[in-house]
Design a protein around this motif. Structure first.
Motif, PDB file in Angstrom:
ATOM      1  N   GLN A 127       0.936  -1.098   0.104  1.00 58.58           N
ATOM      2  CA  GLN A 127      -0.140  -0.214  -0.122  1.00 58.58           C
ATOM      3  C   GLN A 127       0.726   1.143  -0.079  1.00 58.58           C
ATOM      4  OE1 GLN A 127      -2.792  -0.022   3.471  1.00 58.58           O
ATOM      5  NE2 GLN A 127      -3.623  -2.002   2.850  1.00 58.58           N
ATOM      6  N   ARG A 128       2.067   1.147   0.471  1.00 53.90           N
ATOM      7  CA  ARG A 128       2.868   2.395   0.743  1.00 53.90           C
ATOM      8  C   ARG A 128       3.903   2.512  -0.606  1.00 53.90           C
ATOM      9  NH1 ARG A 128       1.338   5.998   3.128  1.00 53.90           N
ATOM     10  NH2 ARG A 128       3.331   6.919   2.804  1.00 53.90           N
ATOM     11  N   GLY A 129       3.705   1.332  -1.478  1.00 49.51           N
ATOM     12  CA  GLY A 129       4.318   1.650  -2.642  1.00 49.51           C
ATOM     13  C   GLY A 129       5.734   0.908  -2.802  1.00 49.51           C
ATOM     14  N   PHE A 130       6.123   0.164  -1.826  1.00 49.55           N
ATOM     15  CA  PHE A 130       7.422  -0.737  -1.730  1.00 49.55           C
ATOM     16  C   PHE A 130       7.009  -1.960  -2.557  1.00 49.55           C
ATOM     17  CE2 PHE A 130       7.980   1.679   1.955  1.00 49.55           C
ATOM     18  CZ  PHE A 130       9.173   1.546   2.166  1.00 49.55           C
TER      19      PHE A 130
ATOM     20  N   GLY B  26      12.179 -12.123  -2.482  1.00 47.57           N
ATOM     21  CA  GLY B  26      10.895 -12.377  -1.316  1.00 47.57           C
ATOM     22  C   GLY B  26      11.402 -12.163   0.051  1.00 47.57           C
ATOM     23  N   ARG B  27      12.377 -11.620   0.233  1.00 47.00           N
ATOM     24  CA  ARG B  27      12.764 -11.260   1.568  1.00 47.00           C
ATOM     25  C   ARG B  27      13.044  -9.943   1.766  1.00 47.00           C
ATOM     26  NH1 ARG B  27      14.462 -16.139   4.092  1.00 47.00           N
ATOM     27  NH2 ARG B  27      15.465 -14.840   5.578  1.00 47.00           N
ATOM     28  N   THR B  28      13.097  -8.961   1.051  1.00 43.71           N
ATOM     29  CA  THR B  28      13.182  -7.527   1.194  1.00 43.71           C
ATOM     30  C   THR B  28      12.443  -6.818   0.446  1.00 43.71           C
ATOM     31  OG1 THR B  28      14.896  -7.334  -0.499  1.00 43.71           O
ATOM     32  CG2 THR B  28      15.695  -7.816   1.548  1.00 43.71           C
ATOM     33  N   TYR B  29      12.118  -5.327   0.815  1.00 40.35           N
ATOM     34  CA  TYR B  29      11.165  -4.759   0.073  1.00 40.35           C
ATOM     35  C   TYR B  29      12.090  -3.493  -0.458  1.00 40.35           C
ATOM     36  CZ  TYR B  29       7.247  -7.153   1.808  1.00 40.35           C
ATOM     37  OH  TYR B  29       6.248  -8.079   2.263  1.00 40.35           O
ATOM     38  N   GLU B  30      11.709  -2.982  -1.716  1.00 40.14           N
ATOM     39  CA  GLU B  30      12.593  -1.887  -2.518  1.00 40.14           C
ATOM     40  C   GLU B  30      11.525  -0.613  -2.614  1.00 40.14           C
ATOM     41  OE1 GLU B  30      14.113  -4.101  -5.647  1.00 40.14           O
ATOM     42  OE2 GLU B  30      16.197  -3.873  -4.600  1.00 40.14           O
ATOM     43  N   TYR B  31      11.981   0.463  -2.448  1.00 40.50           N
ATOM     44  CA  TYR B  31      11.179   1.759  -2.890  1.00 40.50           C
ATOM     45  C   TYR B  31      11.888   2.428  -3.979  1.00 40.50           C
ATOM     46  CZ  TYR B  31       7.987   5.751  -1.987  1.00 40.50           C
ATOM     47  OH  TYR B  31       7.140   6.701  -2.272  1.00 40.50           O
TER      48      TYR B  31
ATOM     49  N   SER C  27      11.886   5.121  -7.452  1.00 37.01           N
ATOM     50  CA  SER C  27      11.888   6.463  -7.778  1.00 37.01           C
ATOM     51  C   SER C  27      12.506   6.519  -9.230  1.00 37.01           C
ATOM     52  CB  SER C  27      12.459   7.476  -6.824  1.00 37.01           C
ATOM     53  OG  SER C  27      12.269   8.903  -7.426  1.00 37.01           O
ATOM     54  N   ASN C  28      11.706   7.122 -10.226  1.00 42.07           N
ATOM     55  CA  ASN C  28      12.167   7.208 -11.631  1.00 42.07           C
ATOM     56  C   ASN C  28      12.994   5.831 -11.977  1.00 42.07           C
ATOM     57  OD1 ASN C  28      11.742  10.066 -11.771  1.00 42.07           O
ATOM     58  ND2 ASN C  28      13.616  10.389 -10.495  1.00 42.07           N
ATOM     59  N   ARG C  29      11.981   4.761 -11.554  1.00 43.04           N
ATOM     60  CA  ARG C  29      12.348   3.548 -11.939  1.00 43.04           C
ATOM     61  C   ARG C  29      13.604   2.738 -11.477  1.00 43.04           C
ATOM     62  NH1 ARG C  29       8.459   2.068 -15.437  1.00 43.04           N
ATOM     63  NH2 ARG C  29       7.456   3.795 -16.935  1.00 43.04           N
ATOM     64  N   ALA C  30      14.171   3.384 -10.272  1.00 48.61           N
ATOM     65  CA  ALA C  30      15.308   2.971  -9.620  1.00 48.61           C
ATOM     66  C   ALA C  30      15.230   2.839  -8.169  1.00 48.61           C
ATOM     67  CB  ALA C  30      16.271   3.935 -10.076  1.00 48.61           C
ATOM     68  N   PRO C  31      15.760   1.965  -7.364  1.00 48.53           N
ATOM     69  CA  PRO C  31      15.471   1.879  -6.050  1.00 48.53           C
ATOM     70  C   PRO C  31      16.300   2.940  -5.415  1.00 48.53           C
ATOM     71  CG  PRO C  31      17.095  -0.177  -6.844  1.00 48.53           C
ATOM     72  CD  PRO C  31      16.507   0.819  -8.061  1.00 48.53           C
ATOM     73  N   ILE C  32      15.676   3.482  -4.368  1.00 49.69           N
ATOM     74  CA  ILE C  32      16.217   4.636  -3.361  1.00 49.69           C
ATOM     75  C   ILE C  32      16.646   4.305  -2.365  1.00 49.69           C
ATOM     76  CG2 ILE C  32      15.700   6.522  -5.041  1.00 49.69           C
ATOM     77  CD1 ILE C  32      13.568   7.284  -3.142  1.00 49.69           C
ATOM     78  N   PHE C  33      15.667   3.404  -1.571  1.00 47.67           N
ATOM     79  CA  PHE C  33      15.977   2.779  -0.388  1.00 47.67           C
ATOM     80  C   PHE C  33      15.446   1.242  -0.426  1.00 47.67           C
ATOM     81  CE2 PHE C  33      12.574   6.020   0.456  1.00 47.67           C
ATOM     82  CZ  PHE C  33      11.730   5.208   0.855  1.00 47.67           C
ATOM     83  N   SER C  34      15.795   0.492   0.858  1.00 45.00           N
ATOM     84  CA  SER C  34      15.194  -0.827   0.791  1.00 45.00           C
ATOM     85  C   SER C  34      14.907  -1.231   2.311  1.00 45.00           C
ATOM     86  CB  SER C  34      16.045  -1.946   0.157  1.00 45.00           C
ATOM     87  OG  SER C  34      17.395  -1.964   0.575  1.00 45.00           O
ATOM     88  N   SER C  35      14.502  -2.442   2.597  1.00 44.71           N
ATOM     89  CA  SER C  35      14.214  -2.804   3.923  1.00 44.71           C
ATOM     90  C   SER C  35      15.165  -3.894   4.062  1.00 44.71           C
ATOM     91  CB  SER C  35      12.921  -3.640   3.923  1.00 44.71           C
ATOM     92  OG  SER C  35      12.804  -4.887   3.484  1.00 44.71           O
ATOM     93  N   ASN C  36      15.376  -4.298   5.378  1.00 47.13           N
ATOM     94  CA  ASN C  36      16.377  -5.028   5.859  1.00 47.13           C
ATOM     95  C   ASN C  36      16.137  -6.711   5.329  1.00 47.13           C
ATOM     96  OD1 ASN C  36      14.322  -4.867   7.668  1.00 47.13           O
ATOM     97  ND2 ASN C  36      15.450  -6.147   8.967  1.00 47.13           N
TER      98      ASN C  36
ATOM     99  N   THR D 198      13.727  -2.447   9.331  1.00 49.58           N
ATOM    100  CA  THR D 198      14.706  -1.456   9.010  1.00 49.58           C
ATOM    101  C   THR D 198      14.643  -1.032   7.755  1.00 49.58           C
ATOM    102  OG1 THR D 198      15.950  -2.186  10.937  1.00 49.58           O
ATOM    103  CG2 THR D 198      17.063  -0.980   9.282  1.00 49.58           C
ATOM    104  N   LEU D 199      14.703   0.393   7.429  1.00 50.21           N
ATOM    105  CA  LEU D 199      14.717   0.738   6.064  1.00 50.21           C
ATOM    106  C   LEU D 199      16.200   1.217   6.018  1.00 50.21           C
ATOM    107  CD1 LEU D 199      11.481   2.784   5.888  1.00 50.21           C
ATOM    108  CD2 LEU D 199      11.758   0.416   5.356  1.00 50.21           C
TER     109      LEU D 199
END
Length: 346
Positions: A232-235, A241-246, A248-257, A269-270
């Motif tokens: 829902q937050r866009g991740f 299948g073990r980490t989430y990525e956020y 922007s402009n089709r490139a990841p800018i931060f991720s989860s642990n 942890t982000l």
């Protein structure tokens, strides 16, 4: 004879044996320490954070609406880099007459051993002079003609600065190639390039920061609930299948642990690799906004690495520190998020 009944020779040999054992033990300790340092070389943290419950004002670090874009993954897509004098040792070969690309490629075919994972990245570009071409630098094509050739090897990365043997070997190959192709060669001194490599490595070590924002849940959050919230937050869930990525402009800018899908999550942890994301992305502010939103919805709180509540004072301190890091990268000609930064911090 000694008090232990040993001759002077026996006593001397016993002392020498003891010293050798001590020396071996010291070398083993140093090796183990160097190995641990190498494995942790990419993990730098930005600040020490103080302890108080956050009291962020309304509108603080609000996410940018409509900014999240679904990325498009291409099979086998790899980043395309070009020669960059800021981080490369560049050697130029100039031909009295244009030369066909296939002839150059044939000569450098034997350089494939330089492409090993442990080696520094090297590249080759030619200046295309074919009629109707754009007459620009680019990758070598067998059927194109070239008046100049540039050979480059990366001077530093997260593995450290290039070594004298590796750089000398590359320069020797370039000289041999120039002799074979009958070209003039313009090559900087090895000493100058080694000094530049050390300077790059020192600058990179100061700026290689991984920022983290921790969301500690009051009660362990089920995987299904977390997955639903993150989407829902866009991740986007990574392929592992073990980490989430956020993105922007089709490139990841931060991720989860790294998370275990089979277990409830107690803390999320982000993570933000500062040098790899441009200043214009406002990555820290957006990561902070997502952390706050997740904490509010999932009944959690932002904490530092010691589990202590993150305060607004701490956030302001991080912002100030980040400004200095971005300025340092810009001042050294390697802006955060640039192609040069992507290569240097790889």
């Amino acid at each position: 004879m000694t008090a232990l009944g040993l001759s002077d020779l026996q006593f001397a040999l016993a002392v020498i044996g003891l010293l050798i054992l001590i020396l071996v033990a010291i070398l083993n300790v140093k090796y183990a320490r160097a190995l641990r340092k190498a494995k942790a070389s990419v993990e730098y943290y930005a600040t020490e954070r103080s302890a108080r419950e956050p009291t962020f004002k309304a509108g603080f670090a609000d996410p940018i609406p409509g900014e999240q874009i679904e990325p498009v993954f291409k099979q086998g897509a790899l980043p395309v880099f070009t020669i960059d004098p800021r981080i490369d040792c560049v050697i130029t070969l100039r031909f009295s007459q244009s030369i066909i690309g296939s002839e150059i490629l044939k000569e450098i075919h034997s350089w494939e051993d330089l492409s090993a994972p442990s080696s520094a990245r090297w590249m080759c570009e030619g200046f295309n002079v074919d009629h109707g071409s754009s007459e620009a630098w680019g990758l070598l094509m067998p059927d194109s003609s070239y008046s100049e050739l540039q050979l480059a090897i990366q001077l530093a990365s997260r593995r450290g600065p290039i070594g004298v043997l590796e750089l000398s070997d590359f320069c020797s190959r370039a000289q041999a190639l120039a002799l074979t192709l009958g070209s003039q060669i313009d090559m900087p001194s090895v000493t100058t390039m080694l000094d530049k490599a050390k300077d790059l490595d020192f600058m990179a070590a100061e700026s290689d920061i991984q920022l983290s924002i921790n969301v500690l849940f009051d009660e362990a959050y089920s995987w299904n609930s977390l997955d639903s919230l993150m989407r829902q937050r866009g991740f986007i869930l990574s392929r592992s299948g073990r980490t989430y990525e956020y993105f922007s402009n089709r490139a990841p800018i931060f991720s989860s642990n790294d998370l275990n899908p089979g277990k409830p999550v107690q803390q999320l942890t982000l993570l933000l690799e500062l040098p790899l994301v441009s200043f214009e992305e406002k990555a820290f502010e957006r990561m902070l906004a997502e952390g706050l939103e997740i904490a509010q919805v999932a009944q959690g709180r932002l904490v530092d690495d010691n589990g202590i509540n993150l305060s607004e004072i701490s956030i302001q301190s991080i912002r100030k520190h980040l400004d200095g890091l971005y300025e340092n990268l810009e001042r050294n000609g390697v802006p955060a998020g640039s192609s040069a930064a992507s290569r240097l911090f790889s």
